[in-house]
Design a protein around this motif. Structure first.
Motif, short mmCIF file in Angstrom:
data_model
loop_
_atom_site.label_atom_id
_atom_site.label_comp_id
_atom_site.label_asym_id
_atom_site.label_seq_id
_atom_site.Cartn_x
_atom_site.Cartn_y
_atom_site.Cartn_z
N GLN A 278 0.82 -1.22 0.00
CA GLN A 278 0.00 0.00 0.00
C GLN A 278 0.85 1.26 0.00
O GLN A 278 0.55 2.23 -0.71
N GLU A 279 1.96 1.27 0.78
CA GLU A 279 2.77 2.47 0.90
C GLU A 279 3.73 2.64 -0.28
O GLU A 279 3.95 3.77 -0.75
N HIS A 280 4.30 1.55 -0.76
CA HIS A 280 5.40 1.64 -1.73
C HIS A 280 5.11 0.96 -3.07
O HIS A 280 5.94 1.03 -3.98
N ASP A 281 3.99 0.29 -3.16
CA ASP A 281 3.63 -0.43 -4.38
C ASP A 281 4.67 -1.50 -4.73
O ASP A 281 4.93 -1.77 -5.91
N CYS A 282 5.26 -2.09 -3.73
CA CYS A 282 6.17 -3.22 -3.92
C CYS A 282 6.22 -4.00 -2.62
O CYS A 282 5.76 -3.54 -1.58
N ARG A 283 6.82 -5.17 -2.68
CA ARG A 283 6.91 -6.04 -1.51
C ARG A 283 8.15 -5.67 -0.67
O ARG A 283 9.05 -4.96 -1.15
N PRO A 284 8.21 -6.14 0.60
CA PRO A 284 9.30 -5.70 1.50
C PRO A 284 10.70 -5.93 0.96
O PRO A 284 11.54 -5.01 1.00
N LEU A 285 11.01 -7.12 0.48
CA LEU A 285 12.37 -7.37 0.00
C LEU A 285 12.67 -6.56 -1.25
O LEU A 285 13.79 -6.09 -1.44
N GLU A 286 11.66 -6.35 -2.08
CA GLU A 286 11.85 -5.51 -3.26
C GLU A 286 12.18 -4.08 -2.85
O GLU A 286 13.05 -3.43 -3.46
N LEU A 287 11.52 -3.58 -1.82
CA LEU A 287 11.81 -2.23 -1.32
C LEU A 287 13.23 -2.16 -0.76
O LEU A 287 13.96 -1.20 -1.05
N LEU A 288 13.63 -3.15 0.00
CA LEU A 288 14.97 -3.15 0.58
C LEU A 288 16.03 -3.22 -0.52
O LEU A 288 17.07 -2.56 -0.43
N ALA A 289 15.78 -4.01 -1.55
CA ALA A 289 16.73 -4.11 -2.66
C ALA A 289 16.83 -2.78 -3.40
O ALA A 289 17.92 -2.31 -3.74
N ALA A 290 15.69 -2.16 -3.67
CA ALA A 290 15.68 -0.88 -4.37
C ALA A 290 16.34 0.22 -3.55
O ALA A 290 16.86 1.20 -4.10
N SER A 291 16.34 0.05 -2.22
CA SER A 291 16.95 1.04 -1.33
C SER A 291 18.43 0.78 -1.09
O SER A 291 19.07 1.51 -0.34
N GLY A 292 18.98 -0.25 -1.70
CA GLY A 292 20.41 -0.51 -1.62
C GLY A 292 20.86 -1.35 -0.44
O GLY A 292 22.07 -1.42 -0.17
N LEU A 293 19.95 -2.02 0.23
CA LEU A 293 20.33 -2.80 1.41
C LEU A 293 20.75 -4.23 1.08
O LEU A 293 21.52 -4.84 1.82
N VAL A 294 20.25 -4.77 -0.01
CA VAL A 294 20.42 -6.20 -0.28
C VAL A 294 21.71 -6.44 -1.05
O VAL A 294 21.78 -6.29 -2.27
N THR A 295 22.74 -6.81 -0.31
CA THR A 295 24.06 -7.15 -0.86
C THR A 295 24.50 -8.46 -0.22
O THR A 295 23.75 -9.08 0.54
#
Length: 491
Positions: A278-295
């Motif tokens: 609802q807030e970001h139009d994506c799922r949690p891991l997708e948001l974290l990846a787009a935000s540069g956290l998933v390495t």
């Protein structure tokens, strides 16, 4: 001081080998592994001493190089507890009921009980409870803990004069216990989508990234990377519901700049996924990846409701997923799709999380048992080409967790930390397992799928013998201090 250990069986590269001698250097790392048939200089000189067996007494490290013969023992790499909230040890047994008039009970009602504990503890009490939990971890065979630490402020929400006050208390507890630690300072900004932090959440929050970064920097002088009992500092995002996108992106940049591990609770509950959509139009891991956290330095905790494409993102990044089966069952979270994570190439680790039970063997078999229940099949996490499931699970419990904690450990090999666990082969439950053909494989399976922490008899952290014949220094006083806190909190 040098140390050498020789058990009846030792786990080397996923298989049990007889009469292997493990040599430990003065820095707490393994300097050599001798296989049977390769006579060592010490043995040639007759410098072999038997000072430990199933019935002997003290096990004290000798001066110089001596081979400590561990009869009727199997030697394993130490387990790594990759996700812990030590203070939640106080909740054990306190939430197993349904209030009158309540049609059901779930994670969110449990969270309200957890808030009572967070509001009750002063710094001394936090240290006492944490010490108790971490000593229990050592007795169970965990040699290192990744502490997901989000108690930062005073009860009224104000910062302590020293913003690292409660971090120092957690680290002091780990030192007193004798366990290695990676302390993750958790970023927590808000109460949810469009919500300020509640009164109960004020102890957790940093309102912005600048204050978080200053508080994190205050913990850096506490790092002891080269010590026999390592102390490391990392970062964590509590969850996508607790941080807005700007904060997440800033946290990702900060972790990259500092080169530290970064963890986050991810998709533990359906509500978390729905609110993120609802807030970001994506799922949690997708948001974290787009935000540069998933390495490759990222660990997703739980991942119960990940979509297939999110599992792929974790695998492509070389990230780790920490599963906490005992807690996830206790909270009614659900069963994650571990085969999808395994197929995607993500690494698995285990954690004791809420401390409802501290037992690495229970967590390891929970990985496989959960998949069996979810799929209605057996040996679900065995290699695709065929083979036993136990080595994969043991790797998750040691090397997987070590990776999540940025720790050079997880196997018995030269250069690795001498974080080791000896398990008693004479417990009645293992009777007959070592008889006949393929007995070594049967033993590994029996340990992983039917073992218990009570079988752990000795534990070494960086070559230091911290649990001896099931005994831990200062355990009685730690229990007494803990009981005093429990009595005050629960009346």
């Amino acid at each position: 001081m040098a140390l050498s250990l020789q058990a009846d069986l030792t786990l080397i590269n996923g298989a049990l080998r007889p009469d292997v001698t493990v040599h430990v250097g003065g820095d707490g790392r393994i300097i050599g592994v001798d296989r049977p048939g390769d006579e060592t200089e010490d043995e040639a000189e007759g410098n072999v001493v038997e000072i430990f067996s199933a019935t002997s007494g003290e096990f004290a490290a000798p001066q110089g190089r001596k081979i400590h013969r561990l009869r009727k023992r199997v030697l394993l790499p130490g387990f790594v507890n990759a996700h812990s909230h030590a203070f939640q040890r106080l909740l054990r047994g306190r939430t197993e009921f349904r209030a009158p008039g309540r049609p059901d009970d779930d994670f969110w009602s449990w969270r309200n009980a957890m808030y009572k504990v967070t509001q009750a503890l002063d710094p001394d009490e936090l240290e006492a409870v944490t010490r108790m939990a971490m000593m229990e971890m050592l007795l169970a065979g965990y040699t290192h803990v990744v502490e997901f630490h989000y108690l930062h402020n005073q009860k009224n929400g104000q910062q302590y004069d020293d913003p690292a006050e409660l971090s120092r208390r957690v680290l002091a507890a780990a030192e007193s216990a004798g366990i290695g630690i990676t302390l993750l300072r958790v970023a927590y900004q808000r109460g949810g989508v469009g919500l300020a932090a509640s009164v109960e959440q004020r102890r957790f929050t940093d309102p912005d990234l600048d204050r978080y970064a200053r508080a994190w920097e205050a913990t850096v002088p506490l790092v002891e990377l080269g010590s026999r009992r390592p102390v490391q500092i990392g970062m964590a995002a509590h969850s996508v519901r607790a941080l807005d996108k700007d904060f997440l992106e800033g946290l990702g940049r900060l972790a990259e700049e500092k080169g530290c591990v970064l963890h986050a609770h991810v998709a533990e509950q359906p509500r978390e996924v729905e609110e993120c959509l609802q807030e970001h139009d994506c799922r949690p891991l997708e948001l974290l990846a787009a935000s540069g956290l998933v390495t490759e330095r990222f660990t997703a905790v739980h991942g119960t409701y990940l979509a297939a494409e999110e599992a792929d993102l974790l695998g492509e990044a070389g990230a780790t997923v920490c599963i906490c089966p005992t807690t996830e069952r206790n909270l009614g979270d659900g069963l994650p799709d571990l085969q999808a994570l395994q197929s995607a190439g993500a690494r698995l680790a285990i954690g004791s999380d809420s401390q409802v039970r501290i037992n690495p063997f229970a967590e390891l078999r929970g990985l496989e048992d959960g998949e069996r229940l979810r799929l209605g099949r057996r040996n679900c996490l065995a290699p695709a080409a065929g083979g036993p499931v136990a080595p994969y699970l043991l790797e998750a419990g040691s090397a997987g967790g070590a990776r999540a904690g940025q720790l050079g450990a997880g196997s018995i090999a030269p250069g690795q930390r001498a974080d080791l666990v000896a398990v008693d082969l004479e417990v009645p439950m293992l009777a007959g397992v070592l008889e006949g053909r393929e007995s070594d494989g049967a033993l590994l399976a029996a340990l992983v799928l039917g073992g218990d922490s009570s079988w752990v008899c000795d534990v070494w952290v960086g070559g230091r013998h911290v649990v001896e014949a099931g005994q831990l220094l200062r355990w009685p006083s730690a229990v007494e201090d803990y009981r005093k806190v429990a009595k005050r909190v629960w009346g």
